[in-house]
Design an enzyme around this catalytic site. Structure first.
Site, short mmCIF file in Angstrom:
data_model
loop_
_atom_site.label_atom_id
_atom_site.label_comp_id
_atom_site.label_asym_id
_atom_site.label_seq_id
_atom_site.Cartn_x
_atom_site.Cartn_y
_atom_site.Cartn_z
N ILE A 275 50.49 80.80 7.38
CA ILE A 275 50.47 80.58 8.82
C ILE A 275 50.23 79.09 9.06
O ILE A 275 49.25 78.52 8.58
CB ILE A 275 49.37 81.40 9.50
CG1 ILE A 275 49.59 82.90 9.25
CG2 ILE A 275 49.34 81.10 10.99
CD1 ILE A 275 50.83 83.48 9.86
N LYS A 276 51.14 78.48 9.81
CA LYS A 276 50.99 77.05 10.11
C LYS A 276 50.11 76.86 11.34
O LYS A 276 50.34 77.46 12.39
CB LYS A 276 52.37 76.41 10.36
CG LYS A 276 53.21 76.27 9.10
CD LYS A 276 54.54 75.60 9.37
CE LYS A 276 54.39 74.11 9.52
NZ LYS A 276 55.70 73.42 9.61
N ILE A 277 49.11 76.02 11.18
CA ILE A 277 48.19 75.69 12.26
C ILE A 277 48.10 74.18 12.35
O ILE A 277 47.90 73.50 11.35
CB ILE A 277 46.78 76.28 11.98
CG1 ILE A 277 46.86 77.81 11.92
CG2 ILE A 277 45.79 75.84 13.05
CD1 ILE A 277 45.54 78.46 11.53
N LEU B 28 55.13 80.17 8.74
CA LEU B 28 55.43 80.50 10.12
C LEU B 28 54.35 79.89 11.01
O LEU B 28 53.17 80.14 10.79
CB LEU B 28 55.47 82.02 10.32
CG LEU B 28 55.65 82.53 11.75
CD1 LEU B 28 56.98 82.07 12.33
CD2 LEU B 28 55.55 84.05 11.79
N ASN C 239 49.07 76.90 6.18
CA ASN C 239 49.74 75.61 6.04
C ASN C 239 49.28 74.79 7.24
O ASN C 239 49.65 75.06 8.37
CB ASN C 239 51.26 75.81 6.06
CG ASN C 239 52.04 74.50 5.99
OD1 ASN C 239 51.51 73.43 6.28
ND2 ASN C 239 53.31 74.60 5.66
#
Length: 896
Positions: free
Chosen positions: A139-141, A108, A162
């Protein structure tokens, strides 16, 4: 023979799915893909959610309660996204555990509007991690300059990450350093690093899409830069994670940060559609693929280790590009900027689309919106969902006796689950009836035992050549017609009574038992354990007896054997119906936040509307759904109509000029095909609240049955009444019993107060003049219910509305006594009651009871009249003595 996906997995690469959509989560498709081994994780991004939410109606059922609860657009988005991510995480959880946390992740992304905001990214990453609350979340950063320090801090906080939007190898090195630094920080702080996982999403195909247009069409360098760039990135990965620095961290059980090949769909149709999978296979990697690419690879992909092949050639190709003046640094910088901008634009477009839909929903109930928001907040503050599910009867009443009744009436909450155990029995029963060649089914029942089966028969129709009907009347003509249409030699009679002692059902049973010559194989009983009906069925050799849950009240029994046995005989897929109800149960369970609970928010709406004087819940329905109101009328009227309060369901009222309705209305539109859209729009333009509930599929009926049961329970909490008792019903029954006893002793029902049909017009006009704003007029007809009579009485409703401006209801006696009778006697004093009775043309004796159906029906009408009169209700009885009197009266009133 293994397929390319299985071979790729064996080579150490995991295929993740670059797609998420509610439909996939709810229809079992994603679960099936996991089960087959097609995918081992899921990634999402703003563009994916934009397509899923803005371009489908799959999220509307969740969006509606959130909008009505006053949530802002961005909060709604995150709620919808989190729900999808949680559901996907749960589906992948077994794989996550089976692979010891190597695979089974769902990603996400933080808001792309935070791509240049380090602190904002860190804060939101932590909030999302806490909100999703799943160990297999990532968690996508984005790997922007501001994202790099955020990655380090989020990893140090023990959150899986991610890292997305990586294009350049040097930026990739910074990403790996941020990951390792975060692990080191966590280790120094005494934290566990063995449960921290990360992937680094290196974007592939966009590189070729950027470079190819700068090359001649016949250049051998076209279509090679992306793969070459990725192979050198993999070389950097192998180098970094073989370093002494990482080996030290491995003593703390550190995990690899696997490279994840992203953007691997083929943009150029001239290239093979699996080019960015076939050429990037290697150990400790992930490839996230969109649906079409996954299908192509399954069909004709080539699985072999290719990542470590021709590394020097890859390096040479990039040198050649530099020599041609194509700077990879510039290309990757532009791609990063474009990627950030594209995701931000998709996110902004998503929010704009959501805002339009949010405003469209709130605009449906504008006059009530502020108070509904407050009502939802009050229910949430009172922990209403938890209290409902835990059986806390103080949600409705402090009366000890009432609380005991409530605690014994909450079994309906779990019926979508518990009734699944009936499926095998129902299948066997249907097969038995098929084998017997029985094609005609007549249900003998009243109220909750008959209304839901009638709705389902009308919504679904019948299959297998069967004919189904209900008999819920003591009108002699209606009983005679049922006997003609359902003769014993061809029919199965379903005797349905929760108490086992319903007077009307006993009379109908006695008649049809006598008619059948005492053939028990023609009868089926549906009742509670231990009732007189269960005993009777055993004594007389009924074909079957189905026992229902005694903790489920009659008006909540649709998903019990009272509704499901008839449904199975109609050819309805009972499991599918229960699954639809189960879906709504999950939406309405104690784990759902109050503003997200469709039933709670609907209950807050109708309850608060009633408190504000909009207590005439007027149902509008597309033709296929028109029958739903008869079931809903009983549920709401019998549950809410007490202590001088109540919600009046106005069902089947002929349409009038939208400007003619008063401020006591709340409209609910059950929408299938949109045939009433124009009317509903006109109502809203007149300032009337008119909420649309979409029901595109017949099996949505299961979900709506359950939603309205939940809504009614919460509406009663808003009103402050016990939804599970009916304190004023017994009075009418007692009066009827007394009249019958009087008849048996004297041969007479006693004196009756009524206006003869041929003299009724002046009295009716005078009676209607008593109407005040906010009143309703109930037409209670102790007549045969058939299309012709319904048409005449619909004309009467039109005339009454024109004369008074008041809402009108129509009930056939004694059917309505088991539906709206409680509301009439225990609800507000805003009702005017027109009772219509008639001399029967022919009458039928009830075997063994010493009276006829006509006498029973008349005794019920008198008991009803007296119960209303003694409560000070405004009531007029019109007694018809000849054919045509009612039609003449209606015509004259309409002309007046």
């Amino acid at each position: 023979m293994t397929n390319p996906i299985e071979q790729t997995t064996a080579l150490g690469q995991s295929l993740w799915y670059d797609n998420i959509q509610r439909r996939l989560l709810e229809n079992g498709e994603l679960a099936a893909m996991i089960q087959r081994g097609d995918i081992r994780g899921v990634t999402s991004n703003p563009a994916i959610f934009h397509n899923a939410i803005s371009k489908t109606t799959e999220y509307d059922s969740a969006l509606q309660p959130l909008a009505l609860s006053g949530w802002d657009t961005e909060s709604i988005f995150w709620q919808l996204a989190i729900e999808d991510i949680q559901a996907a995480c749960d589906l992948f959880r077994p794989l996550y555990e089976q692979t010891e946390a190597t695979d089974g992740y769902v990603s996400l992304e933080v808001s792309p509007l935070l791509a240049h905001d380090t602190e904002g990214t860190i804060s939101q990453a932590k909030r999302l991690w806490q909100a999703v609350a799943r160990p297999n979340l990532m968690i996508k950063i984005p790997a922007t300059p501001a994202g790099i320090p955020a990655i380090r801090q989020v990893i140090a906080a023990g959150i899986n990450v991610n890292v997305t939007l990586i294009f350049a190898i040097e930026r990739y090195r910074a990403v790996m350093d941020a990951y390792l630094s975060g692990l080191e920080d966590r280790l120094l702080a005494g934290g566990d690093i063995g449960n921290v996982h990360s992937v680094a999403s290196f974007f592939v195909s966009r590189v070729d899409s950027k470079i190819d247009p700068r090359l001649p069409e016949d250049s051998p360098l076209r279509g090679v830069a992306a793969i070459a760039n990725a192979k050198l990135a993999y070389e950097a990965f192998r180098e970094e994670f073989a370093s002494l620095r990482f080996r030290k961290l491995q003593f703390g059980k550190a995990n690899f940060q696997r490279p994840l090949w992203a953007s691997t769909s083929t943009k150029n149709p001239a290239y093979p559609d699996t080019i960015y999978i076939d050429n990037l296979i290697g150990p400790a990697t992930v490839n996230t693929v969109p649906p079409a690419t996954l299908q192509a690879f399954r069909d004709h992909g080539v699985a072999r280790q290719t990542l470590t092949e021709n590394i020097e050639e890859a390096r040479a190709r990039l040198v050649e590009l530099e020599a041609l003046g194509i700077s990879m640094s510039q290309v990757t910088r532009e791609l990063e900027e474009e990627g950030v901008r594209a995701f931000a634009e998709a996110f902004t477009a998503l929010l704009a689309s959501l805002e339009e839909r949010r405003a469209g929903i709130t605009g449906q109930v504008t006059p009530l919106l502020p108070s509904v928001e407050k009502a939802v907040s009050r229910l949430e503050a009172a922990s209403a969902p938890d209290r409902l599910w835990s059986g806390d009867a103080s949600l409705w009443t402090e009366d000890p006796a009432g609380q005991a009744e409530i605690r014994n009436r909450l079994g309906w909450l779990r019926l979508p689950e518990t009734s699944l155990f009936l499926l095998n029995d129902l299948q066997q029963f249907v097969a038995e009836i098929d084998s017997a060649g029985i094609k005609k089914i007549l249900l003998l029942g009243m109220g909750g035992s008959s209304l839901a089966p009638e709705v389902m028969a009308k919504v679904f129709g019948m299959t297998g050549g069967r004919q189904f009907s209900i008999l819920d009347s003591t009108d002699p003509a209606q009983v005679k017609a049922a006997a003609q249409d359902f003769p014993p030699a061809e029919s199965l009679y379903m005797v349905a009574s929760k108490s086992g002692g319903t007077a009307e059902v006993n009379a109908m049973f006695d008649y049809f038992w006598h008619l059948s010559g005492g053939d028990g194989t023609r009868f089926v009983a549906i009742t509670d354990p231990g009732t007189s009906l269960e005993k009777l069925a055993a004594e007389r050799g009924f074909r079957r007896t189905f026992l229902a849950d005694p903790t489920v009240g009659g008006r909540n029994s649709v998903l019990s054997p009272f509704g499901l046995v008839p449904a199975a005989l109609m050819g309805i897929d009972v499991e599918k119906l229960l699954r639809a109800a189960g879906w709504m149960m999950n939406q309405s369970g104690p784990q759902a936040a109050a503003p997200r609970n469709p039933g709670l928010v609907l209950g807050a709406l109708i309850g608060q509307a009633a408190l504000e004087g909009r207590d005439k819940l007027t149902l509008l329905a597309d033709p296929a759904l028109a029958s739903f109101g008869s079931w809903l009328e009983q549920l709401i009227a019998e549950s809410t109509g007490k202590q001088g309060k109540g919600i009046v369901v106005v069902d089947g009222e002929p349409q009038a000029d939208p400007a003619s309705y008063g401020p006591d209305r709340l409209f609910i539109y059950l929408r299938r095909d949109g045939s009433l859209d124009e009317l509903v729009t006109a109502l809203r333009e007149q300032g009337q609240p008119a909420l649309a509930i979409e029901m595109p599929d017949p099996y949505d009926l299961g979900a709506e049955f359950y939603r309205w049961e939940i809504a009614t329970a919460f509406a009663c909490a808003v009103l402050g009444v016990n939804p599970f008792d009916q304190p004023d019903v017994q009075d009418n029954k007692n009066r009827t019993v007394a009249k019958i006893q009087q008849f048996r002793e004297t041969g007479s029902l006693g004196e009756e107060a009524y206006v003869p049909g041929d003299e009724a017009l002046p009295a009716l006009k005078e009676f209607l003049a008593l109407a005040r704003p906010g009143d309703y007029v109930a037409i209670n007809a102790y007549l045969r219910r058939n299309p012709q009579m319904e048409s005449v009485l619909s004309e009467l409703r039109i005339a009454v509305l024109a004369q008074t401006g008041c809402a009108t209801t129509l009930g056939f006696g004694p059917r309505f006594l088991h539906s709206t009778g409680q509301l009439h006697k225990g609800g507000s004093e805003h009702g005017l009651f027109i009772q219509i009775t008639a001399e029967p043309k022919t009458d039928i004796d009830i075997p063994g009871q010493g009276l006829s159906f006509g006498t029973l029906q008349r005794a019920q009408a008198i008991g009803d009249f007296e119960a209303l009169y003694d409560r000070g209700r405004r009531i007029l009885r019109i007694h018809l003595s000849a054919a045509g009197q009612l039609e003449k009266l209606v015509n004259e009133l309409g002309l007046a």
